[in-house]
Design a protein around this motif. Sequence first.
Motif, PDB file in Angstrom:
ATOM      1  N   VAL A  94       0.880  -1.158   0.000  1.00 38.65           N
ATOM      2  CA  VAL A  94       0.000   0.000   0.000  1.00 38.65           C
ATOM      3  C   VAL A  94       0.922   1.214   0.000  1.00 38.65           C
ATOM      4  N   GLN A  95       0.823   1.993  -1.066  1.00 41.35           N
ATOM      5  CA  GLN A  95       1.747   3.090  -1.280  1.00 41.35           C
ATOM      6  C   GLN A  95       1.031   4.432  -1.307  1.00 41.35           C
ATOM      7  N   HIS A  96       1.734   5.454  -0.849  1.00 40.53           N
ATOM      8  CA  HIS A  96       1.288   6.821  -1.075  1.00 40.53           C
ATOM      9  C   HIS A  96       1.303   7.011  -2.587  1.00 40.53           C
ATOM     10  N   SER A  97       0.380   7.779  -3.109  1.00 39.72           N
ATOM     11  CA  SER A  97       0.258   7.950  -4.559  1.00 39.72           C
ATOM     12  C   SER A  97       1.562   8.395  -5.217  1.00 39.72           C
ATOM     13  N   GLU A  98       2.330   9.242  -4.549  1.00 40.89           N
ATOM     14  CA  GLU A  98       3.601   9.699  -5.119  1.00 40.89           C
ATOM     15  C   GLU A  98       4.603   8.554  -5.249  1.00 40.89           C
ATOM     16  N   GLU A  99       4.670   7.702  -4.235  1.00 36.58           N
ATOM     17  CA  GLU A  99       5.559   6.538  -4.307  1.00 36.58           C
ATOM     18  C   GLU A  99       5.085   5.566  -5.376  1.00 36.58           C
ATOM     19  N   ARG A 100       3.810   5.459  -5.522  1.00 39.47           N
ATOM     20  CA  ARG A 100       3.248   4.557  -6.538  1.00 39.47           C
ATOM     21  C   ARG A 100       3.709   4.972  -7.929  1.00 39.47           C
ATOM     22  N   VAL A 101       3.666   6.259  -8.208  1.00 42.85           N
ATOM     23  CA  VAL A 101       4.106   6.767  -9.500  1.00 42.85           C
ATOM     24  C   VAL A 101       5.623   6.596  -9.644  1.00 42.85           C
ATOM     25  N   PHE A 102       6.372   6.940  -8.602  1.00 42.52           N
ATOM     26  CA  PHE A 102       7.829   6.902  -8.674  1.00 42.52           C
ATOM     27  C   PHE A 102       8.372   5.483  -8.866  1.00 42.52           C
ATOM     28  N   TYR A 103       7.888   4.534  -8.059  1.00 45.88           N
ATOM     29  CA  TYR A 103       8.422   3.168  -8.113  1.00 45.88           C
ATOM     30  C   TYR A 103       7.771   2.319  -9.197  1.00 45.88           C
ATOM     31  N   ALA A 104       6.589   2.656  -9.622  1.00 44.42           N
ATOM     32  CA  ALA A 104       5.908   2.013 -10.751  1.00 44.42           C
ATOM     33  C   ALA A 104       6.016   0.485 -10.723  1.00 44.42           C
ATOM     34  N   LEU A 105       5.544  -0.120  -9.658  1.00 46.76           N
ATOM     35  CA  LEU A 105       5.611  -1.574  -9.530  1.00 46.76           C
ATOM     36  C   LEU A 105       4.897  -2.290 -10.669  1.00 46.76           C
ATOM     37  N   GLU A 106       3.858  -1.655 -11.210  1.00 46.52           N
ATOM     38  CA  GLU A 106       3.140  -2.282 -12.324  1.00 46.52           C
ATOM     39  C   GLU A 106       4.058  -2.541 -13.510  1.00 46.52           C
ATOM     40  N   ARG A 107       5.007  -1.653 -13.743  1.00 47.98           N
ATOM     41  CA  ARG A 107       5.937  -1.867 -14.860  1.00 47.98           C
ATOM     42  C   ARG A 107       6.823  -3.083 -14.613  1.00 47.98           C
ATOM     43  N   LEU A 108       7.181  -3.311 -13.363  1.00 51.11           N
ATOM     44  CA  LEU A 108       8.028  -4.463 -13.037  1.00 51.11           C
ATOM     45  C   LEU A 108       7.298  -5.787 -13.230  1.00 51.11           C
ATOM     46  N   TRP A 109       5.999  -5.795 -12.945  1.00 50.56           N
ATOM     47  CA  TRP A 109       5.240  -7.046 -12.920  1.00 50.56           C
ATOM     48  C   TRP A 109       4.232  -7.153 -14.063  1.00 50.56           C
ATOM     49  N   LYS A 110       4.303  -6.255 -15.042  1.00 48.70           N
ATOM     50  CA  LYS A 110       3.306  -6.216 -16.121  1.00 48.70           C
ATOM     51  C   LYS A 110       3.243  -7.499 -16.946  1.00 48.70           C
ATOM     52  N   ASP A 111       4.311  -8.287 -16.958  1.00 54.60           N
ATOM     53  CA  ASP A 111       4.308  -9.539 -17.714  1.00 54.60           C
ATOM     54  C   ASP A 111       3.652 -10.688 -16.950  1.00 54.60           C
TER      55      ASP A 111
END
Length: 145
Positions: A94-111
């Motif tokens: 659970v991330q603060h919205s700013e951390e969510r944008v910065f770390y972009a976990l979705e890009r890491l796990w998109k596959d």
Amino acid sequence: MTATDRSVELVNAAAQAAADRLAHDIIAYDVSDVLSITDAFLIASAPNDRQVKSIVDEIEERLLKDLGAKPVRREGDRDARWILLDYVDIVVHVQHSEERVFYALERLWKDCPELPLPEDAVKTRGKGKEHADLTGGADADGELN
């Protein structure tokens, strides 16, 4: 290998709890094929630290009460910008919205395959961008409005 039934059950309960506490952009990935330490990641965000903590507290309470599950580790409480709950079978971010944008976990796990979530959780998609647009914060690409 795919996420176990228990993992899916935990993800769904956690996603519903997060949605009930007005989390934004809830999504879950089946990471069992690429990680040996857990089956699934659940990612959610909120626009402020207090709400991040509230969402995490609700997830923890709901999973304990409804499914008898306790996290083996909880990290990030001090700043409440990114709190991680490790249930072994699943890991909740659970991330603060700013951390969510910065770390972009979705890009890491998109596959990795997305796991289906309760309707209330799915409805939270795009809420982070809506909130940023209303408040003049960062958009989904990390750009300030």
